[in-house]
Design a protein around this motif. Sequence first.
Motif, mmCIF file in Angstrom:
data_model
loop_
_atom_site.group_PDB
_atom_site.id
_atom_site.type_symbol
_atom_site.label_atom_id
_atom_site.label_comp_id
_atom_site.label_asym_id
_atom_site.label_seq_id
_atom_site.Cartn_x
_atom_site.Cartn_y
_atom_site.Cartn_z
ATOM 1 N N UNK A 109 0.827 -1.202 0.000
ATOM 2 C CA UNK A 109 0.000 0.000 0.000
ATOM 3 C C UNK A 109 0.864 1.256 0.000
ATOM 4 N N UNK A 110 1.951 1.225 0.754
ATOM 5 C CA UNK A 110 2.845 2.374 0.764
ATOM 6 C C UNK A 110 3.380 2.678 -0.617
ATOM 7 N N UNK A 111 3.758 1.638 -1.348
ATOM 8 C CA UNK A 111 4.261 1.824 -2.701
ATOM 9 C C UNK A 111 3.192 2.283 -3.672
ATOM 10 N N UNK A 112 1.936 1.943 -3.393
ATOM 11 C CA UNK A 112 0.832 2.313 -4.283
ATOM 12 C C UNK A 112 0.226 3.669 -3.941
ATOM 13 N N UNK A 113 0.744 4.316 -2.885
ATOM 14 C CA UNK A 113 0.210 5.621 -2.501
ATOM 15 C C UNK A 113 -1.092 5.545 -1.726
ATOM 16 N N UNK A 114 -1.385 4.375 -1.144
ATOM 17 C CA UNK A 114 -2.592 4.190 -0.337
ATOM 18 C C UNK A 114 -2.209 4.388 1.121
ATOM 19 N N UNK A 115 -2.751 5.368 1.820
ATOM 20 C CA UNK A 115 -2.268 5.682 3.165
ATOM 21 C C UNK A 115 -2.650 4.665 4.234
ATOM 22 N N UNK A 116 -3.766 3.959 4.049
ATOM 23 C CA UNK A 116 -4.234 3.012 5.064
ATOM 24 C C UNK A 116 -5.289 2.109 4.448
ATOM 25 N N UNK A 117 -5.613 1.016 5.145
ATOM 26 C CA UNK A 117 -6.633 0.095 4.655
ATOM 27 C C UNK A 117 -7.236 -0.633 5.849
ATOM 28 N N UNK A 118 -8.416 -1.179 5.663
ATOM 29 C CA UNK A 118 -9.083 -1.974 6.693
ATOM 30 C C UNK A 118 -8.904 -3.454 6.389
ATOM 31 N N UNK A 119 -8.651 -4.253 7.442
ATOM 32 C CA UNK A 119 -8.465 -5.694 7.299
ATOM 33 C C UNK A 119 -9.097 -6.409 8.489
ATOM 34 N N UNK A 120 -9.574 -7.646 8.307
ATOM 35 C CA UNK A 120 -10.109 -8.397 9.449
ATOM 36 C C UNK A 120 -9.009 -8.998 10.317
ATOM 37 N N UNK A 121 -7.779 -9.053 9.819
ATOM 38 C CA UNK A 121 -6.696 -9.685 10.579
ATOM 39 C C UNK A 121 -6.385 -8.898 11.850
#
Length: 252
Positions: A109-121
């Motif tokens: 995500x860092x490389x794709x320019x996505x600052x954060x994401x939600x995950x069930x883990x």
Amino acid sequence: MNKVIATTAGAVADVPHGASIAVGGFGLVGVPEALIDALLEQGAGDLETVSNNLGTDGFGLGVLLSAGRIRRTISSYVGQNKEFARQYLAGELEVELTPQGSLAERMRAGGAGIPAFFTPAGVGTQVADGGLPRRYAPDGSVALASPPKETREFDGEAFVLERAIVTDFALVHAWKGDRHGNLVFRKSARNFNPPAAAAGRITVAEVEELVEPGEIDPDAVHVPGIQVQRVVHVAVTAPKKIEKTTLRETRS
């Protein structure tokens, strides 16, 4: 476009004291050991590493750890390294434990320019609720614990927010690379190398085989050259290491 650096020493010469570094590899596989050894000789310390594990005693990131050059690490696995365990429990090393899939996605995500994401883990555990020891005090008490993370419900299911990872540098090991920085990994050595390469602002790749642009089929490229700033050819002469050898008893 020629990104080739003549030596591993030259490839890591500008890594400063206190830098953050994403490092590829999983156990003993796909580890950029030549670049790590060059960084050991270079002398930078107070480093923050992002990797699945911190090598093993005397190998990979384990050599930097034993030399007291790593201050903090974001990792998933802390086994097979007695010095890692000793430093962590003695309060000499700060450790941010992260589930393996979340760690890979945080770098990607860092490389794709996505600052954060939600995950069930991690939902329902200390990964989300906080309280994981990040650093111990010399007396064994917890000096620094992980904070709680934001959780949110989607379609009736809970998810935890994970922040992306971007580092100052990344060190990766590839089987083959060209002068433009396009990389190919061999079998299981692919592991954490592609997301680590994506996470670095300056990514340095050591390659076993250096080829000319156009010699790698575009469909075979695992990491595109746009994510790689430096390439150094390393001669691999030693046999591949095996972390644990298991032998089956033979029957007469």
